[in-house]
Write an enzyme that holds these catalytic residues in place. Sequence first.
Site, PDB file in Angstrom:
ATOM      1  N   HIS A 133      -8.891   0.632   6.153  1.00 20.09           N
ATOM      2  CA  HIS A 133      -8.942  -0.607   5.366  1.00 20.09           C
ATOM      3  C   HIS A 133      -9.600  -1.755   6.134  1.00 20.09           C
ATOM      4  CE1 HIS A 133      -6.921  -3.878   2.780  1.00 20.09           C
ATOM      5  NE2 HIS A 133      -7.846  -3.273   2.060  1.00 20.09           N
ATOM      6  N   ASP A 134     -10.130  -2.689   5.376  1.00 24.30           N
ATOM      7  CA  ASP A 134     -10.696  -3.946   5.892  1.00 24.30           C
ATOM      8  C   ASP A 134     -12.038  -3.772   6.599  1.00 24.30           C
ATOM      9  OD1 ASP A 134      -8.543  -5.655   4.972  1.00 24.30           O
ATOM     10  OD2 ASP A 134      -7.322  -4.740   6.542  1.00 24.30           O
ATOM     11  N   HIS A 189      -5.446  -5.314  13.783  1.00 23.09           N
ATOM     12  CA  HIS A 189      -6.881  -5.493  13.598  1.00 23.09           C
ATOM     13  C   HIS A 189      -7.592  -5.972  14.849  1.00 23.09           C
ATOM     14  CE1 HIS A 189      -5.985  -4.425   9.638  1.00 23.09           C
ATOM     15  NE2 HIS A 189      -6.829  -5.173   8.978  1.00 23.09           N
ATOM     16  N   GLY A 244       5.206  -7.135  12.760  1.00 19.39           N
ATOM     17  CA  GLY A 244       4.005  -7.885  12.399  1.00 19.39           C
ATOM     18  C   GLY A 244       2.855  -7.595  13.357  1.00 19.39           C
ATOM     19  N   ASP A 275      -4.404   1.070   8.603  1.00 22.63           N
ATOM     20  CA  ASP A 275      -4.373  -0.340   8.191  1.00 22.63           C
ATOM     21  C   ASP A 275      -3.387  -1.090   9.086  1.00 22.63           C
ATOM     22  OD1 ASP A 275      -4.974  -2.596   6.686  1.00 22.63           O
ATOM     23  OD2 ASP A 275      -3.498  -2.150   5.135  1.00 22.63           O
ATOM     24  N   SER A 289       0.836  -1.209   0.000  1.00 27.83           N
ATOM     25  CA  SER A 289       0.000   0.000   0.000  1.00 27.83           C
ATOM     26  C   SER A 289       0.867   1.254   0.000  1.00 27.83           C
ATOM     27  CB  SER A 289      -0.962  -0.002   1.188  1.00 27.83           C
ATOM     28  OG  SER A 289      -0.256  -0.050   2.398  1.00 27.83           O
TER      29      SER A 289
HETATM   30 MG    MG Z   1      -5.509  -4.231   5.458  1.00 27.27          MG
END
Ligand code: MG
Length: 211
Positions: free
Chosen positions: A170-171, A145, A76, A142, A53
């Site tokens: 995002h998502d 999550h 990560g 992003d 991205s």
């Molecule tokens: Mg994403």
Amino acid sequence: MPSVDRMDPRALEVARACKGFLDEEEGMRLHDLARECAPIGPIVEIGSYCGKSSVYVGAGTKAGGGTLLCVDHHRGNEEQQPGELYHDPDLFDPEQGAMDSLRIIRRTLRDAGLEDTALLLVSSSTAAARLVTVPLGMVFIDGGHSFEAAQTDYERWAGKVAHGGILAIHDLFPNPDEGGQAPITIYRQAIASELFDELPTTKTLGVLRRR
Ligand code: MG
């Protein structure tokens, strides 16, 4: 497929080849938004991973004459740790005993010709937010999550978007069977704040304009 003629072809090739979780149509939307918002203020991306991205956003930022700050600790997110669903063993450094996507994104940005546009800030979202105090042209969230990570990103960054600037998330999965609910939760919070106007979404990419 969206028309991609408007993106630098070298950068597009690098973005397509890069590891990551971004649809091309979403990437092109981010590219166009970054180009439009670059004159308003710096662009910030929270969660860069290997740079897929970052290249779409960076190429748009470059075309708009601006600067992109790519914020990521490069260890990560919670879903990318060993044993988790999105773990990639190629990104695990056994010497450190940790994920390390920094070396990958450095190469990605170099290959895409974006080293002078997309600047890497190796940092947690919270620590980076303490440093960035200028009004921003666009914030693209992003990152992690989990509910906690998404909430933190929203609270630390949404208020930094300049009037007329963009908050992209995002998502977004309106159907819980299709994906985690943390990103759409903060998206709904942003709408409820009445600080933003909702623009059309592109697949799972939500786009809000600061009033
Ligand atoms: Mg994403």
